[in-house]
Scaffold this motif. Structure first.
Motif, mmCIF file in Angstrom:
data_model
loop_
_atom_site.group_PDB
_atom_site.id
_atom_site.type_symbol
_atom_site.label_atom_id
_atom_site.label_comp_id
_atom_site.label_asym_id
_atom_site.label_seq_id
_atom_site.Cartn_x
_atom_site.Cartn_y
_atom_site.Cartn_z
ATOM 1 N N LEU A 186 -1.800 7.222 13.864
ATOM 2 C CA LEU A 186 -2.170 7.747 12.641
ATOM 3 C C LEU A 186 -1.335 7.564 11.440
ATOM 4 C CD1 LEU A 186 -3.729 11.065 13.849
ATOM 5 C CD2 LEU A 186 -5.159 8.985 13.357
ATOM 6 N N ASP A 187 0.067 7.208 11.928
ATOM 7 C CA ASP A 187 1.135 6.979 10.638
ATOM 8 C C ASP A 187 1.315 5.483 10.285
ATOM 9 O OD1 ASP A 187 1.836 9.743 10.919
ATOM 10 O OD2 ASP A 187 3.462 9.391 12.613
ATOM 11 N N ARG A 188 0.375 4.932 10.771
ATOM 12 C CA ARG A 188 0.516 3.643 10.278
ATOM 13 C C ARG A 188 -0.018 3.305 8.984
ATOM 14 N NH1 ARG A 188 -2.794 -0.990 13.764
ATOM 15 N NH2 ARG A 188 -4.435 0.425 12.816
ATOM 16 N N GLY A 189 0.629 2.889 8.095
ATOM 17 C CA GLY A 189 0.291 2.404 6.656
ATOM 18 C C GLY A 189 0.445 3.714 5.825
ATOM 19 N N SER A 190 0.900 4.548 6.304
ATOM 20 C CA SER A 190 1.217 5.679 5.478
ATOM 21 C C SER A 190 2.132 5.720 4.584
ATOM 22 C CB SER A 190 1.752 7.352 6.294
ATOM 23 O OG SER A 190 2.894 6.747 6.902
ATOM 24 N N VAL A 191 3.302 4.946 4.788
ATOM 25 C CA VAL A 191 4.193 4.457 3.587
ATOM 26 C C VAL A 191 3.723 3.704 2.499
ATOM 27 C CG1 VAL A 191 6.475 3.365 3.366
ATOM 28 C CG2 VAL A 191 6.256 4.683 5.551
ATOM 29 N N ILE A 192 3.005 2.835 2.875
ATOM 30 C CA ILE A 192 2.474 1.792 1.848
ATOM 31 C C ILE A 192 1.367 2.654 0.885
ATOM 32 C CG2 ILE A 192 0.997 -0.234 1.413
ATOM 33 C CD1 ILE A 192 1.655 -1.197 4.113
ATOM 34 N N PHE A 193 0.713 3.499 1.475
ATOM 35 C CA PHE A 193 -0.291 4.351 0.571
ATOM 36 C C PHE A 193 0.565 5.396 -0.205
ATOM 37 C CE2 PHE A 193 -3.439 3.730 4.362
ATOM 38 C CZ PHE A 193 -4.072 2.619 3.735
ATOM 39 N N PHE A 194 1.442 5.907 0.321
ATOM 40 C CA PHE A 194 2.289 6.636 -0.495
ATOM 41 C C PHE A 194 3.021 5.936 -1.579
ATOM 42 C CE2 PHE A 194 6.589 8.412 -1.555
ATOM 43 C CZ PHE A 194 6.401 9.480 -1.844
ATOM 44 N N GLN A 195 3.644 4.745 -1.405
ATOM 45 C CA GLN A 195 4.337 4.083 -2.673
ATOM 46 C C GLN A 195 3.236 3.361 -3.582
ATOM 47 O OE1 GLN A 195 6.133 0.529 -0.771
ATOM 48 N NE2 GLN A 195 7.683 1.879 0.186
#
Length: 247
Positions: free
Chosen positions: A11-20
């Motif tokens: 579930l944490d995959r891609g959370s950093v990109i979406f946050f940026q």
């Protein structure tokens, strides 16, 4: 129906990109909102501004009055008649005679020269301090000393002994003095060996008088000499005595 969880799903995959991406969108919208400019379409009111003219004070122009220059001097007067003087004049020259005598002149009269009596010229006797005199005065009994320094020591000792034997020290007790008392006596040994010009200073006039009395009793001495001539020699003598109370 029961939900089943897939353990392989991250579930944490891609959370950093979406946050940026979301942070960029929020910052961009904020920047455009701050830079957005709006203009009013209403017309400007006609405003009339009146500027009053400043009061200017007229300064009168003054002119310095200088005195007129002095008139030029009048031209020199031209003589009416011009006299012409001849260059050749007969000038009589005076004959200058010599005042020198020649061997042919005869001496007619011999003038006798009278001796001029200038009177007795008083010789000024030199005065020298005791410490600088070349040959110190000689106290009676110090004639056999070998040199000048030895005669100085002998004279000083003889004078000290003379003062101790002749000074009346009981005057201090009579005057109610106590402790150490000092009297300074200055005198001169003149060109014939006599004691002259005695001066003293002390705590009381009676002590000064006693010191001068004792100095006058000093014997006649052989005078001091400077450049082989008798001179006055100034001598300074401190007299010190201690008055102690009886126990």
């Amino acid at each position: 129906m029961e939900t089943k969880k897939n353990p392989k799903v991250d579930l944490d995959r891609g959370s950093v990109i979406f946050f940026q991406i979301g942070l960029i969108l929020i910052l961009s919208s904020t920047y455009f909102a701050m830079e957005w400019k709006s203009y009013e379409k209403e017309g400007f009111d006609n405003i009339r501004i009146e500027v009053t003219q400043e009061l200017q004070e007229d300064i009168p122009i003054t002119q310095m009055s200088s005195p007129p220059p002095p008139p030029p001097p009048p031209p020199p007067a031209i003589p009416e008649v011009i006299t012409i003087i001849e260059d050749e004049l007969d000038i009589e020259e005076d004959l200058i005679t010599s005042t020198e005598s020649s061997q042919e002149d005869k001496l007619l009269k011999v003038v006798q020269v009278v001796e001029i009596d200038e009177g007795e010229v008083e010789e000024v006797v030199e005065q020298v301090p005791f410490v600088l005199v070349e040959q110190v005065p000689t106290y009676p009994g110090c004639e056999d000393e070998k040199d000048n320094e030895a005669k100085k020591i002998c004279l000083t000792k003889k004078i000290d002994d003379f003062i101790q034997h002749n000074f009346n020290s009981s005057i201090g007790a009579e005057l109610g003095l106590s402790g150490i008392n000092r009297i300074i006596v200055i005198f001169k040994i003149d060109e014939v060996g006599d004691i002259v010009d005695i001066r003293s200073r002390g705590p009381h006039r009676r002590l000064e008088d006693e010191a001068e009395r004792v100095i006058k009793l000093l014997p006649k001495m052989t005078p001091g000499r400077q450049r082989n001539k008798p001179v006055k020699v100034q001598y300074s003598l401190p007299i010190v005595f201690d008055i102690r109370e009886k126990v």
